[in-house]
Write an enzyme that holds these catalytic residues in place. Structure first.
Site, PDB file in Angstrom:
ATOM      1  N   HIS A 126      -7.876  -4.457  -2.645  1.00  0.00           N
ATOM      2  CA  HIS A 126      -6.833  -3.791  -1.888  1.00  0.00           C
ATOM      3  C   HIS A 126      -6.698  -4.498  -0.540  1.00  0.00           C
ATOM      4  O   HIS A 126      -7.688  -4.881   0.072  1.00  0.00           O
ATOM      5  CB  HIS A 126      -7.200  -2.317  -1.679  1.00  0.00           C
ATOM      6  N   CYS A 156       0.852  -1.191   0.000  1.00  0.00           N
ATOM      7  CA  CYS A 156       0.000   0.000   0.000  1.00  0.00           C
ATOM      8  C   CYS A 156       0.895   1.251   0.000  1.00  0.00           C
ATOM      9  O   CYS A 156       1.683   1.437  -0.922  1.00  0.00           O
ATOM     10  CB  CYS A 156      -0.952  -0.063   1.187  1.00  0.00           C
ATOM     11  N   ASP A 187      -8.937  -3.256  -6.818  1.00  0.00           N
ATOM     12  CA  ASP A 187      -8.426  -2.240  -5.888  1.00  0.00           C
ATOM     13  C   ASP A 187      -8.858  -0.862  -6.362  1.00  0.00           C
ATOM     14  O   ASP A 187      -8.361  -0.372  -7.384  1.00  0.00           O
ATOM     15  CB  ASP A 187      -6.891  -2.336  -5.843  1.00  0.00           C
TER      16      ASP A 187
END
Length: 246
Positions: free
Chosen positions: A215, A126, A184
């Site tokens: 995600h 991330c 995502d």
């Protein structure tokens, strides 16, 4: 391979000491180093388990606290709305130069580690995916894995939301492995295509992997966790690092 009890080191940076947890194998052999960059929540239990997994496969893993200049050492943000809000606030409060200074400190620590083999890689998830992408711009970094790296396609990392990560792709001399989830929302298809085109235009050595995943599919807490996909991609990561760093 068994691992030691994690060590805590405080690495000097221009903006103060950076608390870093170090996971490494038992024994006296020499091993490659890997900087593991966390999500916006800092060194959570899933990040520690990821670090232990990598250390158990023969790597010295340094996990820095990405917001060390803002939060007391040892702070972990919760996987809830308040934690997400604070993590995102700090992501855009921190100077881009500070992120890069932190990378230099962590990479130098691993490159000179008494039990290291002198070769260093980076991995991030991330926010950490973007930070590992920038760490790859350092000449000492030979291999980098980026899991669903945020903000690269928008150029919005750091204070002022105006990073130069796409423009600096030619600085990446090692090999990249880019891993994405197609579901995502933080990095949609057009954003991924923009990054892919920039890497290709620069002649970067990289592999590109897109999966049907959300995600945070790697995080083994929460409903988006995909155990099979996590197993596959972490196996790919270990193989990649062994090829490039051993």
């Amino acid at each position: 391979m068994t691992i030691r009890e994690p060590e805590v080191v405080d690495l000097p940076t221009p903006r103060g000491l950076m608390r870093t947890q170090v996971f490494r194998p038992t024994g006296d052999g020499r091993h490659p180093g890997i900087v593991l960059y966390s999500e916006i929540f800092q060194i959570t239990a899933p990040i520690r388990r990821t670090a232990a997994f990598l250390a158990g496969h023969g790597f010295i893993v340094a996990v820095p606290e990405v917001y060390h200049e803002f939060l007391p050492a040892g702070t972990v943000l919760a996987y809830d709305q308040a934690g997400a809000d604070k993590g995102n606030e700090l992501k855009y409060a921190k100077e881009l130069a500070s992120y890069d200074d932190d990378a230099r400190a962590a990479v130098a620590y691993l490159k000179n580690h008494d039990n290291g083999n002198g070769r260093v890689g980076a991995i991030g998830i991330c926010l950490g995916g973007h930070l590992s992408f920038r760490a790859a711009m350092l000449p000492e970094v030979n291999a980098t894995t980026c899991f669903y790296a945020t903000d690269i396609h928008q150029g919005s990392l750091g204070k002022g939301k105006a990073d130069d990560s796409l423009a600096r792709i030619p600085d990446i001399k090692g090999e990249l492995m880019m891993i994405w989830g197609r579901q995502d929302p933080h990095v949609p298809g057009e954003g991924r295509a923009k990054i892919y085109s920039a890497l290709t235009a620069a002649g970067t050595t990289f592999t590109w992997h897109e999966f049907n995943g959300a995600h945070a599919f790697l995080r083994d807490e929460g409903l988006r966790y995909d155990a099979e996909l996590a197993h596959l991609t972490m196996g790919m990561t270990v193989d990649f690092f062994r090829r490039r760093l051993s």
